[in-house]
Scaffold this active site. Sequence first.
Site, PDB file in Angstrom:
ATOM      1  N   ASN A 168       9.513   1.092  20.844  1.00 53.65           N
ATOM      2  CA  ASN A 168       9.177   1.719  19.560  1.00 53.65           C
ATOM      3  C   ASN A 168       8.904   3.188  19.858  1.00 53.65           C
ATOM      4  O   ASN A 168       7.817   3.554  20.318  1.00 53.65           O
ATOM      5  CB  ASN A 168       7.946   1.014  18.981  1.00 53.65           C
ATOM      6  CG  ASN A 168       7.527   1.585  17.648  1.00 53.65           C
ATOM      7  OD1 ASN A 168       8.066   2.598  17.190  1.00 53.65           O
ATOM      8  ND2 ASN A 168       6.563   0.951  17.024  1.00 53.65           N
ATOM      9  N   LYS A 181       5.988   3.101  22.531  1.00 49.74           N
ATOM     10  CA  LYS A 181       5.278   1.838  22.751  1.00 49.74           C
ATOM     11  C   LYS A 181       6.304   0.836  23.254  1.00 49.74           C
ATOM     12  O   LYS A 181       7.445   0.849  22.781  1.00 49.74           O
ATOM     13  CB  LYS A 181       4.695   1.317  21.435  1.00 49.74           C
ATOM     14  CG  LYS A 181       3.440   2.037  21.005  1.00 49.74           C
ATOM     15  CD  LYS A 181       2.806   1.293  19.831  1.00 49.74           C
ATOM     16  CE  LYS A 181       2.286   2.305  18.846  1.00 49.74           C
ATOM     17  NZ  LYS A 181       2.311   1.921  17.479  1.00 49.74           N
ATOM     18  N   ARG A 197      13.010  -0.431  17.637  1.00 45.72           N
ATOM     19  CA  ARG A 197      12.581  -0.273  16.243  1.00 45.72           C
ATOM     20  C   ARG A 197      13.216   1.005  15.711  1.00 45.72           C
ATOM     21  O   ARG A 197      13.056   2.066  16.296  1.00 45.72           O
ATOM     22  CB  ARG A 197      11.067  -0.159  16.171  1.00 45.72           C
ATOM     23  CG  ARG A 197      10.608   0.141  14.763  1.00 45.72           C
ATOM     24  CD  ARG A 197       9.128   0.390  14.719  1.00 45.72           C
ATOM     25  NE  ARG A 197       8.733   0.636  13.348  1.00 45.72           N
ATOM     26  CZ  ARG A 197       7.812   1.522  12.994  1.00 45.72           C
ATOM     27  NH1 ARG A 197       7.199   2.238  13.911  1.00 45.72           N
ATOM     28  NH2 ARG A 197       7.503   1.690  11.739  1.00 45.72           N
ATOM     29  N   HIS A 256       8.051  -0.970   6.961  1.00 48.38           N
ATOM     30  CA  HIS A 256       7.245  -2.068   7.525  1.00 48.38           C
ATOM     31  C   HIS A 256       7.958  -3.409   7.314  1.00 48.38           C
ATOM     32  O   HIS A 256       7.319  -4.460   7.296  1.00 48.38           O
ATOM     33  CB  HIS A 256       5.858  -2.191   6.860  1.00 48.38           C
ATOM     34  CG  HIS A 256       4.891  -1.092   7.154  1.00 48.38           C
ATOM     35  ND1 HIS A 256       3.979  -0.646   6.221  1.00 48.38           N
ATOM     36  CD2 HIS A 256       4.677  -0.356   8.258  1.00 48.38           C
ATOM     37  CE1 HIS A 256       3.242   0.313   6.746  1.00 48.38           C
ATOM     38  NE2 HIS A 256       3.650   0.521   7.989  1.00 48.38           N
ATOM     39  N   ARG A 270      -2.045   9.286   4.239  1.00 56.17           N
ATOM     40  CA  ARG A 270      -1.074   9.552   3.172  1.00 56.17           C
ATOM     41  C   ARG A 270      -1.667   9.214   1.807  1.00 56.17           C
ATOM     42  O   ARG A 270      -2.414   8.244   1.671  1.00 56.17           O
ATOM     43  CB  ARG A 270       0.195   8.715   3.370  1.00 56.17           C
ATOM     44  CG  ARG A 270       0.939   9.012   4.654  1.00 56.17           C
ATOM     45  CD  ARG A 270       2.283   8.285   4.656  1.00 56.17           C
ATOM     46  NE  ARG A 270       2.846   8.275   5.989  1.00 56.17           N
ATOM     47  CZ  ARG A 270       3.123   7.168   6.688  1.00 56.17           C
ATOM     48  NH1 ARG A 270       2.922   5.974   6.168  1.00 56.17           N
ATOM     49  NH2 ARG A 270       3.627   7.253   7.899  1.00 56.17           N
ATOM     50  N   MET A 273     -11.189   2.609   9.126  1.00 55.09           N
ATOM     51  CA  MET A 273     -11.982   1.813   8.187  1.00 55.09           C
ATOM     52  C   MET A 273     -13.330   1.414   8.776  1.00 55.09           C
ATOM     53  O   MET A 273     -14.323   1.273   8.048  1.00 55.09           O
ATOM     54  CB  MET A 273     -11.169   0.576   7.781  1.00 55.09           C
ATOM     55  CG  MET A 273     -11.700  -0.184   6.601  1.00 55.09           C
ATOM     56  SD  MET A 273     -12.047   0.843   5.138  1.00 55.09           S
ATOM     57  CE  MET A 273     -10.436   0.998   4.383  1.00 55.09           C
ATOM     58  N   VAL A 294      -6.329  -2.982   9.349  1.00 56.37           N
ATOM     59  CA  VAL A 294      -7.373  -3.130   8.327  1.00 56.37           C
ATOM     60  C   VAL A 294      -7.337  -4.554   7.750  1.00 56.37           C
ATOM     61  O   VAL A 294      -8.372  -5.225   7.645  1.00 56.37           O
ATOM     62  CB  VAL A 294      -7.185  -2.090   7.194  1.00 56.37           C
ATOM     63  CG1 VAL A 294      -8.189  -2.311   6.080  1.00 56.37           C
ATOM     64  CG2 VAL A 294      -7.296  -0.665   7.749  1.00 56.37           C
ATOM     65  N   GLU A 354      -6.322  -7.345   8.950  1.00 57.43           N
ATOM     66  CA  GLU A 354      -6.720  -8.424   9.851  1.00 57.43           C
ATOM     67  C   GLU A 354      -8.199  -8.361  10.218  1.00 57.43           C
ATOM     68  O   GLU A 354      -8.796  -9.375  10.574  1.00 57.43           O
ATOM     69  CB  GLU A 354      -5.889  -8.358  11.144  1.00 57.43           C
ATOM     70  CG  GLU A 354      -4.433  -8.717  10.922  1.00 57.43           C
ATOM     71  CD  GLU A 354      -3.550  -8.377  12.122  1.00 57.43           C
ATOM     72  OE1 GLU A 354      -4.033  -8.397  13.266  1.00 57.43           O
ATOM     73  OE2 GLU A 354      -2.369  -8.055  11.893  1.00 57.43           O
ATOM     74  N   GLU A 371       5.050  -7.285  15.054  1.00 55.95           N
ATOM     75  CA  GLU A 371       6.349  -6.641  14.860  1.00 55.95           C
ATOM     76  C   GLU A 371       7.191  -6.673  16.127  1.00 55.95           C
ATOM     77  O   GLU A 371       8.407  -6.816  16.066  1.00 55.95           O
ATOM     78  CB  GLU A 371       6.134  -5.194  14.387  1.00 55.95           C
ATOM     79  CG  GLU A 371       5.589  -5.130  12.974  1.00 55.95           C
ATOM     80  CD  GLU A 371       5.049  -3.766  12.584  1.00 55.95           C
ATOM     81  OE1 GLU A 371       3.910  -3.444  12.973  1.00 55.95           O
ATOM     82  OE2 GLU A 371       5.756  -3.020  11.897  1.00 55.95           O
TER      83      GLU A 371
HETATM   84  P1  AMP Z   1      -2.667  -0.345  12.582  1.00 56.25           P
HETATM   85  O1  AMP Z   1      -1.940   0.851  12.038  1.00 56.25           O
HETATM   86  O2  AMP Z   1      -2.169  -1.650  12.053  1.00 56.25           O
HETATM   87  O3  AMP Z   1      -2.803  -0.340  14.086  1.00 56.25           O
HETATM   88  O4  AMP Z   1      -4.167  -0.231  12.018  1.00 56.25           O
HETATM   89  C1  AMP Z   1      -5.033   0.779  12.456  1.00 56.25           C
HETATM   90  C2  AMP Z   1      -6.242   0.829  11.543  1.00 56.25           C
HETATM   91  O5  AMP Z   1      -6.883  -0.444  11.480  1.00 56.25           O
HETATM   92  C3  AMP Z   1      -7.348   1.772  12.020  1.00 56.25           C
HETATM   93  O6  AMP Z   1      -7.105   3.088  11.602  1.00 56.25           O
HETATM   94  C4  AMP Z   1      -8.578   1.190  11.346  1.00 56.25           C
HETATM   95  O7  AMP Z   1      -8.743   1.763  10.061  1.00 56.25           O
HETATM   96  C5  AMP Z   1      -8.247  -0.270  11.163  1.00 56.25           C
HETATM   97  N1  AMP Z   1      -9.045  -1.162  12.026  1.00 56.25           N
HETATM   98  C6  AMP Z   1      -8.784  -1.526  13.293  1.00 56.25           C
HETATM   99  N2  AMP Z   1      -9.750  -2.351  13.757  1.00 56.25           N
HETATM  100  C7  AMP Z   1     -10.634  -2.518  12.742  1.00 56.25           C
HETATM  101  C8  AMP Z   1     -11.852  -3.261  12.580  1.00 56.25           C
HETATM  102  N3  AMP Z   1     -12.350  -4.011  13.571  1.00 56.25           N
HETATM  103  N4  AMP Z   1     -12.476  -3.183  11.388  1.00 56.25           N
HETATM  104  C9  AMP Z   1     -11.981  -2.431  10.394  1.00 56.25           C
HETATM  105  N5  AMP Z   1     -10.846  -1.715  10.475  1.00 56.25           N
HETATM  106  C10 AMP Z   1     -10.185  -1.758  11.642  1.00 56.25           C
END
Ligand code: AMP
Length: 403
Positions: free
Chosen positions: A12, A19, A96, A185, A246, A288, A336, A338, A389
């Site tokens: 990726n 990655k 990807r 996505h 965004r 988050m 977020v 998950e 993914e």
């Molecule tokens: P991703 O782009 O799927 O890797 O998601 C990244 C985002 O997931 C981060 O910027 C956080 O906002 C959120 N995130 C990751 N771990 C947690 C957690 N334990 N609790 C809340 N938000 C999380």
Amino acid sequence: MTATATRVLVLNSGSSSVKYQLIDMNDGTRLAVGLVERIGEQTSRLAHTPLAAGGDKRETEGAIADHDAALKAVAAELAADGLGLDSPQLAAIGHRVVHGGLKFTEPTVIDDAVLKEIERLVPVAPLHNPANITGIRTAQAMRPDLPQVAVFDTAFHATMPEYAARYAIDVETADAHRIRRYGFHGTSHAYVSRKTAALLGKDPSEVNVIVLHLGNGASASAVAGGRCVDTSMGLTPLEGLVMGTRSGDIDPAVTFHLKRVAGMSTDEIDALLNKKSGLIGLCGDNDMREIRRRIDEGDERARLAFDIYIHRLKKYIGAYSAVLGRVDAVAFTAGVGENAAPVREAAVAGLEEMGMAVDASLNAVRSDEPRLISPEYARVAVAVVPTDEELEIAQQTYALVNA
Ligand code: AMP
């Protein structure tokens, strides 16, 4: 490809990062995973974890000039564990690729013509496709004999009906510039909608699912019987939900206003909406976890950012319920989706009339497994379904080279 070739390397390639995961397709085992960051800077960093060798993460820092150097460094790390790119067990490399336009609706073995077409799409994906192309060229130079497969982020959304894919603008102008809603996505939406059906013990063709991919980038999709019928991202990943950096949906007149009244350039507006908006624009944080911490301390800006994020999410749940007519499940996924139980709780709060509810104790459970978080009485299953993914790209790649 030899009969023993059962491994797929998934790449990726981003503008300044690569990655990668090496996956054994016999059982989906990760043999090695890693990340090269800050390519082109003095402080590039390579983090490599040789999972098959049971080894710890190895981190190296130092200038990595370009993607070519990055991939050579990755190859050296893999070779150190006997997993080099020259291994006869390597069946293919799966890339990807963010934008496949209208042409690429399936995973595709990359040849010169395919690469040219991906290049032709650079004007509609200027931030993403160039990096993907560089990654492909570099990998091809290292293993010219090996099948290289492109798996497109847009592909899953190609089934959207024309009335969902078209913007209501002048048709000639739109067609001349390939302006339409493509969605992104897609690999995640495909994987998660299938997994959600499996969680319900059903075939994907039997269920209607709203998938909420909430990561730093975020998108929603409406999946009817395994086929995407609408998604929130459009010509680019800027449309739709409020994201980490965004804006998501916005009145397009805001951009004319910023040009005419604020005197901003197109590039400045692009950077504002893609990099300085969303959660970070609203409250200064895009993580988050940090936003929830600030809310717990009574921070009003963080609270408002959260409320705006949730309000948009609710609107999409409502819209896609109407689009689907009958909803069997709402699935939360990505960083977020998950991990952030308060986001899931708030997004579904008040939707009982639509058959949607979250059970507080189920929602609080932390797990890497797909799981239901709705109470038994709820008509619509609400689920947390971790996305994967890389595995989806590896599976699509492997299926194609074995077809
Ligand atoms: P991703 O782009 O799927 O890797 O998601 C990244 C985002 O997931 C981060 O910027 C956080 O906002 C959120 N995130 C990751 N771990 C947690 C957690 N334990 N609790 C809340 N938000 C999380």
